[in-house]
Design a protein around this motif. Sequence first.
Motif, PDB file in Angstrom:
ATOM      1  N   UNK A 174     -16.045  43.804  12.561  1.00 25.51           N
ATOM      2  CA  UNK A 174     -15.393  44.222  13.811  1.00 25.51           C
ATOM      3  C   UNK A 174     -14.003  44.718  13.457  1.00 25.51           C
ATOM      4  N   UNK A 175     -13.954  45.997  13.090  1.00 25.70           N
ATOM      5  CA  UNK A 175     -12.699  46.511  12.509  1.00 25.70           C
ATOM      6  C   UNK A 175     -11.644  46.879  13.542  1.00 25.70           C
ATOM      7  N   UNK A 176     -12.074  47.106  14.799  1.00 25.11           N
ATOM      8  CA  UNK A 176     -11.072  47.617  15.750  1.00 25.11           C
ATOM      9  C   UNK A 176      -9.957  46.607  16.010  1.00 25.11           C
ATOM     10  N   UNK A 177     -10.294  45.330  15.857  1.00 29.16           N
ATOM     11  CA  UNK A 177      -9.274  44.307  16.100  1.00 29.16           C
ATOM     12  C   UNK A 177      -8.142  44.366  15.065  1.00 29.16           C
ATOM     13  N   UNK A 178      -8.399  45.050  13.957  1.00 19.96           N
ATOM     14  CA  UNK A 178      -7.357  45.158  12.922  1.00 19.96           C
ATOM     15  C   UNK A 178      -6.471  46.382  13.088  1.00 19.96           C
ATOM     16  N   UNK A 179      -6.764  47.170  14.092  1.00 18.20           N
ATOM     17  CA  UNK A 179      -5.975  48.389  14.308  1.00 18.20           C
ATOM     18  C   UNK A 179      -4.676  48.043  15.042  1.00 18.20           C
ATOM     19  N   UNK A 180      -3.768  47.446  14.340  1.00 18.66           N
ATOM     20  CA  UNK A 180      -2.512  46.976  14.940  1.00 18.66           C
ATOM     21  C   UNK A 180      -1.728  48.153  15.525  1.00 18.66           C
ATOM     22  N   UNK A 181      -1.547  48.124  16.829  1.00 19.67           N
ATOM     23  CA  UNK A 181      -0.785  49.177  17.506  1.00 19.67           C
ATOM     24  C   UNK A 181       0.700  48.827  17.489  1.00 19.67           C
ATOM     25  N   UNK A 182       1.535  49.825  17.593  1.00 24.37           N
ATOM     26  CA  UNK A 182       2.987  49.643  17.685  1.00 24.37           C
ATOM     27  C   UNK A 182       3.533  48.769  16.554  1.00 24.37           C
ATOM     28  N   UNK A 183       3.212  49.179  15.330  1.00 22.37           N
ATOM     29  CA  UNK A 183       3.677  48.436  14.145  1.00 22.37           C
ATOM     30  C   UNK A 183       5.204  48.550  14.037  1.00 22.37           C
ATOM     31  N   UNK A 184       5.848  47.416  13.850  1.00 23.50           N
ATOM     32  CA  UNK A 184       7.304  47.445  13.654  1.00 23.50           C
ATOM     33  C   UNK A 184       7.718  46.997  12.253  1.00 23.50           C
ATOM     34  N   UNK A 185       6.835  46.239  11.597  1.00 22.00           N
ATOM     35  CA  UNK A 185       7.258  45.647  10.335  1.00 22.00           C
ATOM     36  C   UNK A 185       6.087  45.528   9.358  1.00 22.00           C
ATOM     37  N   UNK A 186       6.353  45.893   8.122  1.00 22.70           N
ATOM     38  CA  UNK A 186       5.378  45.701   7.047  1.00 22.70           C
ATOM     39  C   UNK A 186       6.071  44.871   5.987  1.00 22.70           C
ATOM     40  N   UNK A 187       5.560  43.662   5.793  1.00 21.07           N
ATOM     41  CA  UNK A 187       6.212  42.743   4.853  1.00 21.07           C
ATOM     42  C   UNK A 187       5.324  42.547   3.633  1.00 21.07           C
ATOM     43  N   UNK A 188       5.865  42.892   2.506  1.00 15.61           N
ATOM     44  CA  UNK A 188       5.125  42.821   1.249  1.00 15.61           C
ATOM     45  C   UNK A 188       5.703  41.681   0.407  1.00 15.61           C
ATOM     46  N   UNK A 189       4.848  40.742   0.030  1.00 17.40           N
ATOM     47  CA  UNK A 189       5.319  39.610  -0.775  1.00 17.40           C
ATOM     48  C   UNK A 189       4.375  39.352  -1.954  1.00 17.40           C
TER      49      UNK A 189
END
Length: 189
Positions: A174-189
Amino acid sequence: MNKQLAITLVLLILMIAMVVAGCSGQNNDQEPVIEADSVAEKNVLIIEGSGVVGITRLTLQEIQGMQLDIIEDYYFALNNFGTKQYFFFKGVSLWQLLSKVGVKDTAQQVVITSEDGYSVIYTIADVKREDYLDETNPEKKYKMIIAWEENGEVYDPTQYPFRLVMGQKEPGDINKQNWVAKVINIKVD
Ligand SMILES: Nc1nc2c(c(=O)[nH]1)N[C@H]1C(S)=C(S)[C@@H](COP(=O)(O)O)O[C@H]1N2
Ligand SMILES: [Mo]
């Protein structure tokens, strides 16, 4: 006025002046000092974390100017009601975007967060994948992208204009739930 009184008055005036000056420095309705990089602005995507080089703040226009490969495609979506649909998106590969910004070898995970707090977490390997699929079409292969246009409409550049989009990990995903709308932050750790 005797000399001693004059000196006392001058000292008093000096002390009052210092107090007023001191107070005005703290209470003068000044903007509070906030780290500029921590302020969420509606037109800016922030890329940060220990897995990238510094903090990067990008507007839609800046991302469009980064000379990344533009991806335009119909993305297959399955939602939790079992609805299958295609949505047309235009954007850039998330992995290419992160690489351009500067990902460290130590990076392991990527957290993508929206303006409303909705977020998803992926491994770097997930983000690098170029073979997300469409369970109805074995020929389709998708990258994970940051899109700024959906079904022919460019998102308003002043209102969080970024959406995470990808195909399915495997049939039935169910991939549509991963389509994050209005992304403000991408945190890479
Ligand atoms: N920011 C944000 N993105 C989100 C969600 C959300 O609540 N907030 N819900 C997800 C879910 S569960 C679905 S099914 C789709 C719905 O997308 P749509 O609003 O474009 O139909 O968005 C996904 N992305
Ligand atoms: Mo959903």
